[in-house]
Design an enzyme around this catalytic site. Structure first.
Site, PDB file in Angstrom:
ATOM      1  CD  GLU A  59      26.363 -66.308  48.062  1.00 36.31           C
ATOM      2  OE1 GLU A  59      25.705 -66.409  49.404  1.00 36.31           O
ATOM      3  OE2 GLU A  59      26.186 -65.465  47.425  1.00 36.31           O
ATOM      4  CG  ASP A 117      27.042 -62.440  47.329  1.00 32.06           C
ATOM      5  OD1 ASP A 117      27.577 -63.279  46.338  1.00 32.06           O
ATOM      6  OD2 ASP A 117      25.862 -62.352  47.423  1.00 32.06           O
ATOM      7  CG  HIS A 168      29.750 -65.844  43.465  1.00 33.95           C
ATOM      8  ND1 HIS A 168      29.341 -67.124  43.713  1.00 33.95           N
ATOM      9  CD2 HIS A 168      29.007 -64.897  44.066  1.00 33.95           C
ATOM     10  CE1 HIS A 168      28.474 -67.091  44.528  1.00 33.95           C
ATOM     11  NE2 HIS A 168      28.149 -65.683  44.860  1.00 33.95           N
ATOM     12  CG  HIS A 223      24.234 -68.388  44.761  1.00 36.08           C
ATOM     13  ND1 HIS A 223      23.872 -67.656  43.606  1.00 36.08           N
ATOM     14  CD2 HIS A 223      25.024 -67.709  45.462  1.00 36.08           C
ATOM     15  CE1 HIS A 223      24.301 -66.507  43.582  1.00 36.08           C
ATOM     16  NE2 HIS A 223      25.175 -66.491  44.641  1.00 36.08           N
TER      17      HIS A 223
HETATM   18 MN    MN Z   1      26.416 -64.765  45.622  1.00 33.71          MN
END
Ligand code: MN
Length: 327
Positions: free
Chosen positions: A8, A287, A10, A164
């Site tokens: 996860e 994240d 980004h 998500h």
């Molecule tokens: Mn995220």
């Protein structure tokens, strides 16, 4: 632990970069923007420093899901996917891709998923919750019947779908009135995403497509703590669970869902997830760029679990699910 895989993680393209900034105070916005725009610089250095061999990258949130114009949403998704494919090609051993999809247009999203997997070599998709379609107030959740052909394609391609978070629309967020701090990752993200996941389970989707695999971040958006009660509340009342699905929802959770540690670096919460869904269905993630890689890795590398489970959660579960090859 060396050789970790994180999924996860980004990035942003110029058209979506501003979407991330509203979640952060002015003082750190330039830092967030720089982290989001970078792939091969600071990100790669932090991966090296903290034993992360590979990141599966995905577009920031809400991005494509918050563009009501279907044609524009599709255009941004394709642009992000083409950019990501180019970046992955520079270091395929370190980066792989998850597709952004304009779910506002179920047929277009189905075709784009097929293109991303078959032509660009992506390993699955990551979608930021419900999509606004046609106008800003029309929201579509993916248990709706028009998404069944999309799910058939995901099952046929045999790739996972990462659900998500995003914030609810203001009209659906009145419970947070006067308490804006509850929006975003503190609470509303998890609430919104957990309800969407329960809608998928209850809809019967997994009766029709039993091989579908859905990934939830943040150690399951609080669902591991709540699934037993979903199926058992007021169990003395006969035939009380009136959902279309054929089985108790916990059975779909155990058979069709995977969780990641993104943004939830807490051993007690990991233990609960391991007891509910098992170490085979949990995967390490950070994240980034919204959480810190060092916070995630320092916690995970030292948390009190068996070394066998650490290897599964840190690496081998992801290699199996995303078909990254055997060690
Ligand atoms: Mn995220």
């Amino acid at each position: 632990m060396q050789g970790k895989i994180a999924l996860e993680e980004h990035f942003a393209i110029p058209e979506t970069a501003a979407d991330s900034l509203g979640y952060f105070p002015e003082a750190v916005r330039s830092e967030v923007a720089a982290r989001n725009a970078d792939i091969h610089g600071k990100r790669l250095a932090l991966m090296d420093e903290h034993g992360i061999e590979m990141m599966l990258l995905s577009l920031n949130a809400p991005a494509v899901q918050a563009i009501p114009d279907k044609a524009r949403a599709g255009e941004i998704a394709r642009k992000a996917n083409d950019y990501l494919a180019e970046e992955v090609q520079k270091r395929p051993a370190r980066f792989q891709g998850l597709a952004a999809l304009a779910m506002q247009d179920p047929d277009g999203a189905t075709r784009e998923l097929e293109r991303c997997v078959s032509e660009l070599g992506f390993r699955g998709a990551l979608v930021n919750g419900f999509s606004q379609a046609g106008d800003a107030d029309t929201v579509l959740y993916y248990d709706l019947p028009q998404y069944r052909p999309f799910w058939a394609m995901a099952e046929r391609l045999d790739v996972p779908f990462y659900l998500h978070p995003r914030n609810p629309l203001p009209r659906d967020a009145r419970i947070y009135d006067g308490h804006p701090w509850l929006l975003g990752p503190i609470w509303a993200f998890g609430q919104e995403t957990a309800v969407h996941a329960l809608r998928l389970m209850a809809s019967g989707l997994f009766d029709v497509h039993p091989r579908l695999q859905i990934i939830l971040g943040h150690l399951g958006e609080n669902l591991p703590y709540g699934m037993w009660r979903v199926d058992n509340a007021n169990a003395w009342i006969p035939n009380r669970n009136k959902w279309p699905a054929k089985r108790p929802l916990g059975e779909y959770f155990s058979a069709n869902f995977h969780l990641t540690t993104s943004g939830n670096f807490r051993t007690q919460a990991l233990m609960n997830a391991m007891l509910e869904i098992g170490a085979d269905r949990i995967m390490f993630s950070t994240d980034w760029p919204f959480e810190n890689i060092d916070h995630a890795a320092n916690w995970f590398d030292n948390c009190a679990i068996s070394e066998n489970d650490r290897i599964k959660i840190g690496r081998t579960n992801a290699r199996r699910l995303f078909k990254l090859g055997n060690d």
